[in-house]
Scaffold this active site. Structure first.
Site, PDB file in Angstrom:
ATOM      1  N   GLY A   1     -30.113   2.831  -5.745  1.00 55.04           N
ATOM      2  CA  GLY A   1     -30.029   2.367  -7.051  1.00 55.04           C
ATOM      3  C   GLY A   1     -31.279   2.514  -7.737  1.00 55.04           C
ATOM      4  CG  HIS A   2     -33.228   3.103 -12.141  1.00 56.17           C
ATOM      5  ND1 HIS A   2     -33.758   2.170 -12.714  1.00 56.17           N
ATOM      6  CD2 HIS A   2     -33.844   4.300 -12.316  1.00 56.17           C
ATOM      7  CE1 HIS A   2     -35.013   2.793 -13.750  1.00 56.17           C
ATOM      8  NE2 HIS A   2     -34.933   4.027 -13.192  1.00 56.17           N
ATOM      9  CB  ALA A   3     -35.738  -1.620 -10.606  1.00 54.74           C
TER      10      ALA A   3
END
Length: 392
Positions: free
Chosen positions: A234-236
């Site tokens: 995922g992406h923060a």
């Protein structure tokens, strides 16, 4: 009219590089220089050579994968640098070169009489590149600097992995970063020398190269007081941006903006209600409801087979990718249909290798043979006027 790619000169034809190198970072830089047409003479320990030759023996049951990746197009010369004659021979080679690149331990080259100041006093136009783990000063100067260790010291490991588990990257990122900055420095110094006649001394460290790559997380810490969370695939800071299940596997989807969210929900998934729901309208809204949004998207994506969903996402302009293992990369249609594979000779027979990533319109870059240990010693030393008596 299609360009004639057979007669144009390679960009670095006529440039000679002496490389006192081993492992990954320095050999990567000089392999790219060789691909670009430079003559790269690789200095190796007598009887042992670059220890990357023996990391494994997977290539046709004999050669090491790291070595064949990093050393094509070079000439291998064995020299005993513990002897005065070996040092004298190396100095003779350097005197006829444009670039001297080395990644010995900090201070080792100077102790051998091969320091940048000493060499450039005799050869002002010489470009000297000193590569190291942590630089030539500071408290970490003399520490071992393997790729994993540098990834740890620069914080790269702290932002890589899942919320529960840190991990290093699956490729030697710190080595590669340093190698690419060394390559850039050589090209820049050669360009400046064309205008001014002056050589250069350049220092490149794995630590500095990796810290540069940490820009976004580092600035979040500097100015936001926040350690970037590990988010796995995922992406923060973006949602949805992760791996999502399909009817027969999974797929990566990365929605970069609110238009992408609208296309994903309204066009691809046929869920206009999600597109119009004020709770999910902006990325800030979606990040605040990460688990909820991911669950909604996963419930929809698993209705589709991977190939069908991939086609729908591409048609709608929603960024996505299939998750391929290495066998899938080797057989990737993007490589095959663009004719990116070539054959390279090695001492264990011809192997397949991909073309360099920089593609010139008028000339195909060189992909020379991978040298056997000491294969060019006699020929190179004779060419540079080094006799058997000189080596005694």
């Amino acid at each position: 009219m299609e360009s004639d790619r057979s007669n144009a000169p390679l960009p670095l034809e006529g440039i000679t590089v002496i490389a006192l190198e081993q492992a990954v970072a320095a050999p990567l830089a000089t392999r790219h220089l060789a691909d670009l047409g430079a003559r790269v003479i690789k200095i190796e320990r007598v009887g042992e050579g670059d220890f990357a030759r023996r990391y494994d023996s997977a290539v046709r049951g004999g050669a090491g994968t790291h070595f064949v990746w990093l050393n094509r197009g070079k000439e291998s010369v064995e020299l005993d640098l513990k002897s005065e004659s070996g040092i004298a021979a190396l100095r003779r080679l350097i005197a006829g070169a444009d670039v001297f690149l080395q990644n010995l331990a900090p201070g080792a080259a100077a102790r051998l009489g091969l320091g940048a100041d000493e060499l450039r006093a005799d050869h002002p136009g010489l470009i000297v590149v000193d590569m190291s783990g942590y630089g030539d000063a500071g408290p970490f100067r003399d520490r071992k600097a393997y790729d994993m260790l540098v990834q740890a010291e620069t914080g790269l490991i702290s932002v890589t992995g899942t919320p529960d588990t840190m991990t290093k990257t699956g490729i030697p990122s710190s080595d590669i970063a340093a190698g690419m900055y060394a390559l850039t420095s050589v090209l820049s110094a050669l360009f400046r020398r064309e205008r001014t006649g002056a050589g250069a001394r350049v220092a490149v460290s794995m630590f500095d190269a990796t810290v540069e790559w940490m820009g976004h997380p580092m600035y979040m810490q500097l100015y936001g007081g926040k350690q970037i969370a590990r988010a796995g695939l995922g992406h923060a800071a973006i949602v949805p941006y992760d791996r999502y299940p399909t009817a027969d596997g999974d797929i990566l989807i990365g929605v970069q903006n609110d238009r992408g969210w609208d296309a994903l929900t309204r066009v691809v998934l046929d869920r206009p209600d999600l597109a119009d729901d004020p709770r999910y309208r902006t990325n800030i809204d979606r990040v605040s409801r990460r688990a909820e949004v991911d669950a909604l998207i996963a419930a929809e994506t698993k209705r589709f087979p991977t190939a069908e969903l991939d086609r729908r996402l591409a048609a709608a302009g929603v960024p996505a990718a299939q998750i391929r293992d290495l066998a899938g990369v080797v057989d990737h249609p993007q490589l095959d249909e663009r004719d990116r594979w070539r054959e390279v000779d090695t001492e264990v027979g011809p192997i397949r290798a991909v073309l360099p990533p920089m593609t010139f319109d008028d000339v195909e870059l060189a992909m020379g043979p991978v040298p056997a240990l000491g294969e060019h010693t006699e020929a190179v030393l004779r060419e540079f006027g080094i006799t058997d008596d000189d080596r005694a």
